[in-house]
Design a protein around this motif. Structure first.
Motif, short mmCIF file in Angstrom:
data_model
loop_
_atom_site.label_atom_id
_atom_site.label_comp_id
_atom_site.label_asym_id
_atom_site.label_seq_id
_atom_site.Cartn_x
_atom_site.Cartn_y
_atom_site.Cartn_z
N ILE A 1 0.84 -1.20 0.00
CA ILE A 1 0.00 0.00 0.00
C ILE A 1 0.87 1.25 0.00
CG2 ILE A 1 -1.65 1.33 1.37
CD1 ILE A 1 -2.84 -1.36 2.29
N GLU A 2 1.99 1.20 0.73
CA GLU A 2 2.92 2.34 0.75
C GLU A 2 3.46 2.63 -0.65
OE1 GLU A 2 5.94 1.55 3.59
OE2 GLU A 2 4.60 1.70 5.32
N LEU A 3 3.71 1.58 -1.42
CA LEU A 3 4.23 1.75 -2.78
C LEU A 3 3.20 2.35 -3.72
CD1 LEU A 3 6.24 -1.58 -3.18
CD2 LEU A 3 7.21 0.72 -3.08
N THR A 4 1.92 2.18 -3.41
CA THR A 4 0.88 2.76 -4.27
C THR A 4 0.54 4.19 -3.87
OG1 THR A 4 -0.96 1.95 -2.90
CG2 THR A 4 -0.15 0.48 -4.63
N ASP A 5 1.18 4.68 -2.80
CA ASP A 5 0.94 6.04 -2.32
C ASP A 5 2.04 6.97 -2.84
OD1 ASP A 5 0.17 8.29 -1.00
OD2 ASP A 5 0.17 7.41 1.00
N TRP A 6 1.65 8.08 -3.39
CA TRP A 6 2.62 9.00 -4.00
C TRP A 6 3.04 10.13 -3.06
CZ3 TRP A 6 -1.69 9.82 -8.05
CH2 TRP A 6 -2.73 10.59 -7.52
N GLU A 7 2.79 10.01 -1.77
CA GLU A 7 2.98 11.13 -0.84
C GLU A 7 4.39 11.70 -0.88
OE1 GLU A 7 2.23 12.23 3.86
OE2 GLU A 7 1.82 10.22 3.12
N TRP B 1 0.53 1.77 -11.98
CA TRP B 1 0.20 1.27 -10.66
C TRP B 1 -1.18 1.75 -10.24
CZ3 TRP B 1 3.39 -1.00 -6.54
CH2 TRP B 1 4.55 -1.61 -7.05
N PRO B 2 -1.86 0.96 -9.41
CA PRO B 2 -3.14 1.43 -8.89
C PRO B 2 -2.93 2.61 -7.95
CG PRO B 2 -2.48 -0.58 -7.76
CD PRO B 2 -1.50 -0.38 -8.90
N LEU B 3 -3.96 3.42 -7.80
CA LEU B 3 -3.91 4.52 -6.84
C LEU B 3 -4.22 3.99 -5.45
CD1 LEU B 3 -6.02 7.12 -8.85
CD2 LEU B 3 -3.54 7.10 -8.59
N SER B 4 -3.55 4.54 -4.45
CA SER B 4 -3.88 4.17 -3.08
C SER B 4 -5.25 4.71 -2.72
CB SER B 4 -2.84 4.74 -2.11
OG SER B 4 -2.94 6.15 -2.05
N GLU B 5 -5.87 4.10 -1.72
CA GLU B 5 -7.19 4.57 -1.28
C GLU B 5 -7.13 6.02 -0.83
OE1 GLU B 5 -10.59 3.45 2.08
OE2 GLU B 5 -8.96 2.05 1.63
N LYS B 6 -6.02 6.38 -0.16
CA LYS B 6 -5.88 7.76 0.31
C LYS B 6 -5.79 8.73 -0.86
CE LYS B 6 -2.02 9.14 2.36
NZ LYS B 6 -1.01 9.39 3.42
N SER B 7 -5.09 8.34 -1.91
CA SER B 7 -4.97 9.20 -3.09
C SER B 7 -6.33 9.46 -3.71
CB SER B 7 -4.04 8.57 -4.13
OG SER B 7 -2.75 8.38 -3.60
N ILE B 8 -7.13 8.41 -3.80
CA ILE B 8 -8.46 8.55 -4.40
C ILE B 8 -9.36 9.41 -3.53
CG2 ILE B 8 -10.54 7.29 -5.06
CD1 ILE B 8 -8.75 4.95 -5.82
N ASN B 9 -9.31 9.16 -2.21
CA ASN B 9 -10.17 9.91 -1.31
C ASN B 9 -9.80 11.39 -1.25
OD1 ASN B 9 -11.57 7.61 -0.67
ND2 ASN B 9 -10.41 7.19 1.21
N ASP B 10 -8.50 11.67 -1.26
CA ASP B 10 -8.04 13.05 -1.16
C ASP B 10 -8.35 13.87 -2.40
OD1 ASP B 10 -7.09 12.58 1.33
OD2 ASP B 10 -4.97 12.49 0.78
N ASN B 11 -8.43 13.19 -3.56
CA ASN B 11 -8.49 13.93 -4.81
C ASN B 11 -9.72 13.65 -5.66
OD1 ASN B 11 -5.66 15.10 -4.75
ND2 ASN B 11 -5.26 12.94 -4.41
#
Length: 433
Positions: free
Chosen positions: A103-109, A413-423
């Motif tokens: 999940i960390e790898l799918t997060d672009w933070e 890569w898929p988007l993380s859940e946080k990425s989708i929720n934030d944007n």
């Protein structure tokens, strides 16, 4: 000052945390400029440089955490084996599994933290008093910030495809992959005009060791060429590389990569290609480097274990933008602009030790030879899967992904859940199944 991160003291690190903490989760902050250090803090070149190094720190975390650069590159393509918790998920293309490190790898933070840091540095440079920075320091720091912005955008586009903008004029607007790379190209061009070939150390003396861990003109030429080729602008890539060879009359070239020293916030490995962690199966080794290819000598081959490891794994700097890639890109740009004889000459010169005779290549056979040599010569740089995307070879090389899968977005890569929720973004059709 061989390792810029080892030279940072605790006070500097505390300062960097103040600068970089303003973006805990990208695009959840309405105005990133609201959370900055007090006016007047940046009253010396050293303090401005601390902010610049903050960009490197977050970018470095983006690529070295969980061996991310290999997960996005040679691990996903199956070229290298990485002994960590996410390798099997990645090599089997199970990128949306519910596993912590995956999940960390799918997060672009971290990439967007680096972009936010770079934007802050550019703001600082424009606002500091005129006597704080010398002309060299002004050009260097601004060039580094622009180059790292370009590099971060380029990684985002190659990993996730369409991503949000971090620019003030369209902050949060989702840009297409080509729009992101086009923006990256514009930033890289501006950086190229500012950066030196070789950086100066604190004594004003040219330092090759410092240069290889900071953005420099050679690195940005490589970056610009890659971005142009991603956009199918072969003539522009050819021009960029030829201009660089013409301008660099003293032939002061340098690769670029992030320092591999200790990180005081995250548990990054100090030897990213450590033989105990990164290896290649002998079967894959034999496929890539056939018997008789002298490049096999850079591997420690264990017939008993059925694996081999890179002999030069102990590196002070990760190999991301290399002089070898500069030459491979020159060969590619020449080929794509129908200069096949020039392309063959360049490829032959840089592939000493190969068993193939590249002098007999024609326009049709050059592509496979070039892609194979990129696989051989750039192993460990994290570029392999990006090359498969760029050459439209993902479905051919990755048996579990079909042409239809790739068309639906499987290569990204898929988007993380946080990425989708934030944007308010939507997962692409492949990963939303």
């Amino acid at each position: 000052m061989k390792n810029i991160f080892k030279s940072i003291n605790l006070l500097t690190l505390a300062t960097l945390m103040l600068v970089t903490s303003s973006c805990d989760s990208f695009l959840t902050i309405e105005n990133p400029e609201d959370k900055t250090l007090p006016a007047g803090y940046y009253n010396s070149a050293q303090r401005v440089e601390q902010a610049v190094i903050g960009i490197y720190i977050n970018f470095r975390r983006a690529l070295l955490n969980n061996h991310a650069w290999l997960m996005y590159g040679e691990a996903r393509s199956g070229d290298l084996i990485v002994n960590n918790n996410v390798y099997n998920y990645v090599v089997n293309q199970q990128l949306n599994d519910d596993q912590k490190e995956l999940i960390e790898l799918t997060d672009w933070e971290y990439f967007y933290d680096a972009l936010n840091n770079a934007n802050e540095v550019l703001r600082i440079i424009d606002q500091v008093e005129s006597d704080v920075l010398s002309e060299y320091e002004y050009n260097l720091f601004k060039g580094e910030a622009l180059a790292l912005k370009s590099f971060a955008y380029f990684y985002l586009a190659r990993i996730w495809g369409d991503v949000p903008s971090a620019e003030t004029n369209n902050f949060g607007t989702v840009l297409s992959t080509n729009e992101v790379v086009t923006k990256a190209q514009e930033l890289a061009q501006e950086a190229y005009n500012l950066l030196p070939w070789i950086l100066l150390n604190e004594d004003g003396i040219e330092s090759s060791s410092l240069t290889e861990s900071r953005m420099n003109k050679t690195a940005v030429a490589i970056l610009r060429a890659q971005e142009h080729l991603w956009l199918n602008n072969a003539q522009e890539a050819y021009s960029v590389l030829n201009t660089a060879t013409t301008e660099n009359t003293e032939e002061k070239w340098s690769s670029f990569g992030f320092s591999t020293g200790k990180d005081y916030r995250t548990d990054l490995t100090e030897n990213p290609l450590d033989a105990a962690v990164v290896s290649i199966s002998i079967e894959k080794l034999n496929t890539i480097y056939p018997e008789g290819d002298s490049r096999r000598e850079k591997f420690d081959i264990s017939e008993e274990n059925g694996t081999a490891s890179l002999l030069n794994y102990a590196q002070d700097v990760s190999q991301l933008l290399t002089e070898t890639n500069f030459d491979l890109l020159r060969a590619e740009a020449a080929w794509r602009t129908e200069k096949i004889e020039e392309a063959k000459t360049i490829l032959t010169e840089i592939t000493e030790g190969a068993t193939e005779d590249y002098s007999t290549l024609d326009n049709n056979s050059f592509e496979n030879a070039l892609l194979l040599e990129r696989q051989r010569l750039l192993i460990g740089s994290g570029l392999r899967f990006f090359d498969l995307i760029r050459f439209n070879k993902v479905a051919k090389e990755i048996s579990s992904l079909s042409v239809q899968d790739v068309a639906e977005g499987a290569a990204f890569w898929p988007l993380s859940e946080k990425s989708i929720n934030d944007n308010s973004l939507n997962q692409n059709s492949y990963w939303s199944k």
